[in-house]
Design an enzyme around this catalytic site. Structure first.
Site, mmCIF file in Angstrom:
data_model
loop_
_atom_site.group_PDB
_atom_site.id
_atom_site.type_symbol
_atom_site.label_atom_id
_atom_site.label_comp_id
_atom_site.label_asym_id
_atom_site.label_seq_id
_atom_site.Cartn_x
_atom_site.Cartn_y
_atom_site.Cartn_z
ATOM 1 N N SER A 96 0.828 -1.230 -0.082
ATOM 2 C CA SER A 96 0.016 0.166 -0.149
ATOM 3 C C SER A 96 0.913 1.340 -0.125
ATOM 4 O O SER A 96 1.896 1.284 0.559
ATOM 5 C CB SER A 96 -0.895 -0.043 1.313
ATOM 6 O OG SER A 96 -1.596 1.098 1.227
ATOM 7 N N TYR A 109 -2.533 -0.959 10.335
ATOM 8 C CA TYR A 109 -2.649 -1.183 8.692
ATOM 9 C C TYR A 109 -1.447 -0.423 8.168
ATOM 10 O O TYR A 109 -0.672 -1.364 7.285
ATOM 11 C CB TYR A 109 -3.948 -0.401 8.072
ATOM 12 C CG TYR A 109 -4.212 -0.807 6.790
ATOM 13 C CD1 TYR A 109 -4.417 -2.145 6.037
ATOM 14 C CD2 TYR A 109 -3.794 0.282 5.619
ATOM 15 C CE1 TYR A 109 -4.528 -2.170 4.905
ATOM 16 C CE2 TYR A 109 -3.836 -0.058 4.349
ATOM 17 C CZ TYR A 109 -3.975 -1.093 3.675
ATOM 18 O OH TYR A 109 -4.305 -1.378 2.324
#
Length: 731
Positions: free
Chosen positions: A599, A612
């Site tokens: 990401s 995350y």
């Protein structure tokens, strides 16, 4: 008139339905009859057999009625036949070719003029028929009956491949079926069949020695009835002589447990795939049916396997003979099995080269891959190999048929294979070589197997679809088996009817299967890769898109258990999948690649998604570590997406509303979810340098690029696909 009523057939399925057949004496009826015959592998094998009808058609040039031969063309399959699979020829022009034949100084089977006649068939085309006529065209054209079926029934070929074939044919059929010794299909055999019909007006068909059944009738339904009757009579005759427990000389080895068979097979497959993959990789189909296990575990298996097959349709698939591995499944170890397979492969290659040298002719094509396409192992069964799943599956079907032929022939008398030279002349027939060259090129990814973990939704699902469209064999894996199956089914729906993967209980469409795969369970991941190997023989590439984004609490914190769960999926899950895949890659010895999705958040520190973001940062460095660990055999890279909203499972309604509120974007909480997603995607696009929304297609394109050969010198790299986020620039 058939001697059986429709409800009296025991060994074939009588399927004729007048309301579905189409008008009598029409092309529609011929197509219907062909599909019925092709739907039962006890009657004919995939791609084998042919049917024909001589119909009155209006000549578009003269405006007068003329006789036209409609015959299944080259490369067609009866099971899936349509009107376009049939060649149409003026019957009088086809018969007129006899003048060229008679003028040849040297004529007969295997003469130069016989092969040259094939080029003249196109000159007989009716109404610009585009389908190439097959080499069997004269077999249908010179038989003076309106409807002809040529099939390869196992039970019938058991009679054809018996040492007493002529005697047994008379015993079963009297004068209704005339036996002919083996002769390669061609113009001369067509003339022989014409003579048989003239000399035996009472005959309803011919036993083409070691080749199959050809029969005829005045109308389409009668021809279908005749085909089924002849097969049923042969099957009943074989049944009467069945040897029961003495089949194939009786049992040599007792059966292993299903669990033991699967374990041995899954251990062997990737290694064996590596041994058999030369210039191009191969894929497997495993058959461990009771019938196949009875054969490989029998006393006579080695002797019969060495004889090879009898039906000429088999040789392009199964070669002159399979590799039989003389291994004791009860008294020898799996290490001993691998040694025996390795030694067996060396002997097989040497034997195949010697066979080619003995039998080659001046115009023979160059020797093909000397590796076996069928491997027989006591206790395990048959492993068939091909350029893709479809080819290996069809090869397995052909050898299944060969085993049934041997079973029947040995029950009746003694099985006899084609002489070696005859087999070679089929396998290396220049006309067959020309047909191979006419085949369309292989798909770009046609020999590759890709496991997509996280294929149930979002980026993974889109990537799986893109790979399948390029011809890859895809394992759609997801924590939700239902979602994995739905993804596979969606791809399958675009590719064609569902086909079963033998022995796995998995649904597949030629090159796609769906399977559960929870990256937090090493045992589950290992089972996933075992399923992939059992279905296809091994793996080449792995994609990992599985990930979770925990919604933060009002205070922006998550529980320790959620923190652990996020890392277990987003970071440790990649490690687990890579570790289990490494076992397969190492066994194969074939280069591979792994692509994970991390990401942009991995390099952008911000508030509210600490678990995350930290897990994705760990994943980024893990990719680099794995690139070092798995080199040089396997390349490891990652794609770093950002804000893929549309179609992503990472943006449920609650997260969308939370993000809109976070960025102060006014919205009506009652609006449709997709409207809210579009608003958020527009905001994210505005932050990028390219001012564009990031899509699933963008991510899938990047993943496929990193998987494939175009990026073959790239490893340990994180490729951002975020539209240009300056704060995410790697530094």
């Amino acid at each position: 008139m058939s001697r059986f009523r429709p409800d009296q057939f025991r060994h074939v399925h009588y399927l004729w339905n007048e309301s579905e057949a189409g008008p009598a004496g029409s092309l529609e009826e011929l197509v219907y009859r062909s599909r019925l015959l092709g739907s039962d592998q006890r009657i004919t094998n995939t791609g084998g057999g042919n049917t024909s009808a001589k119909l009155r058609e209006m000549d578009p040039l003269s405006g007068t009625a003329t006789d036209v031969l409609w015959v299944k063309g080259s490369g067609g399959d009866l099971r899936t036949a349509g009107p376009g699979h049939f060649a149409a020829l003026y019957l009088d022009k086809l018969h007129g070719l006899r003048r060229l034949w008679d003028e040849a100084e040297l004529r007969g089977p295997k003469t130069p003029v016989e092969d040259s006649m094939v080029d003249y068939y196109r000159h007989c085309a009716f109404n610009l028929s585009a389908r190439a006529p097959s080499i069997d065209t004269p077999l249908h054209g010179f038989i003076p009956h309106r409807h002809v079926d040529h099939t390869h029934p196992n039970a019938f070929i058991a009679i054809s491949a018996s040492s007493r074939a002529a005697e047994l044919t008379r015993e079963v059929y009297g004068g209704e079926i005339v036996h002919l010794p083996w002769q390669r299909p061609g113009f001369d055999l067509g003339l022989v069949l014409e003579r048989v019909c003239r000399e035996h007006p009472e005959a309803r068909g011919v036993n083409l020695g070691q080749h199959g059944l050809i029969n005829w009738a005045a109308d389409g339904k009668e021809c279908y009835d005749c085909s089924l009757e002849m097969v049923e009579r042969a099957a009943r005759f074989v049944e009467e002589h069945d040897r029961g427990e003495a089949t194939f000389g009786g049992e040599r080895f007792g059966a292993l447990s299903a669990e033991r068979v699967r374990t041995l097979t899954c251990e062997l497959l990737p290694w064996l795939r590596g041994q058999l993959s030369g210039p191009g990789r191969v894929l497997a189909t495993v058959h461990a049916s009771p019938g196949m296990l009875r054969f490989v575990n029998s006393c006579d298996a080695a002797r019969l396997a060495a004889l090879g097959t009898s039906c000429p349709d088999h040789f392009l698939r199964t070669k002159i003979k399979p590799l039989f591995v003389d291994w004791d499944p009860h008294g020898e170890s799996s290490d001993a099995l691998r040694i025996k397979v390795r030694d067996g492969l060396e002997c097989y290659r040497a034997d195949y080269a010697a066979y080619y040298a003995r039998c080659r002719r001046a115009d023979s094509p160059a020797m093909r891959d000397p590796n076996p396409t069928v491997v027989l192992i006591p206790g395990i069964g048959m492993i068939a190999w091909g350029r893709n799943k479809t080819e290996s599956r069809v090869t397995a079907e052909f050898y299944d048929c060969a085993v049934e032929v041997m079973r029947g022939a040995e029950a009746l008398d003694r099985y006899v294979a084609l002489p070696e030279q005859e087999a070679f002349d089929i396998e290396y027939w220049p006309l067959e070589e020309a047909k191979l060259r006419r085949m369309p090129p292989e798909p770009e990814w046609g020999r590759r197997v890709v496991v997509v973990v996280g294929a149930g939704s979002g980026i993974g699902r889109h990537t799986a679809r893109k790979l399948a469209e390029r011809g890859a064999h895809v394992v759609c894996a997801d924590r939700s088996e239902e979602e994995a199956g739905a993804a596979a089914g969606e791809i399958a729906a675009a590719a064609g009817p569902l086909l079963g993967v033998a022995g796995t209980g998995l649904a597949a469409c030629g090159n796609v299967i769906g399977r559960s795969g929870d990256v937090t369970s090493r045992a589950g991941v290992r089972t996933l890769f075992e399923d992939a190997c059992y279905a296809f023989g091994g793996i080449d590439h792995v994609v990992i898109t599985a990930g979770i984004f925990p919604p933060p609490s009002a205070e922006g914190r998550i529980a320790d258990s959620e923190w652990a769960a996020v890392f277990a999926v987003n970071a440790t899950g990649i490690y687990v999948v890579a570790g289990e895949a490494e076992r397969i890659w190492t066994a194969q010895g074939l280069s591979g690649s792994l692509v994970a999705t991390t990401s942009a958040n991995a390099v952008v520190a911000k508030k509210g998604s600490v678990a995350y973001d930290a897990s994705k940062a760990a994943a980024n460095h893990l990719v680099r570590e794995l690139a070092v660990e798995l080199a040089p055999l396997v390349r490891v890279n990652a794609v770093a997406p950002a804000t893929v909203v549309a179609g992503s499972s990472m943006f449920p309604r609650e997260r969308v509303l939370s993000s809109l509120a976070k960025y102060g974007i006014t919205c009506d909480p009652e609006e449709e979810t997709e409207v809210l997603r579009d608003r958020l995607a527009g905001f994210y696009a505005g932050r990028t340098l390219t001012k564009s929304a990031i899509t699933l297609e963008d991510q899938a394109t990047a993943i496929v690029f990193l998987l494939g050969d175009d990026s073959g010198r790239t490893t340990g790299h994180i490729l951002p696909v975020d539209g240009g986020l300056t704060e995410a620039f790697l530094r």
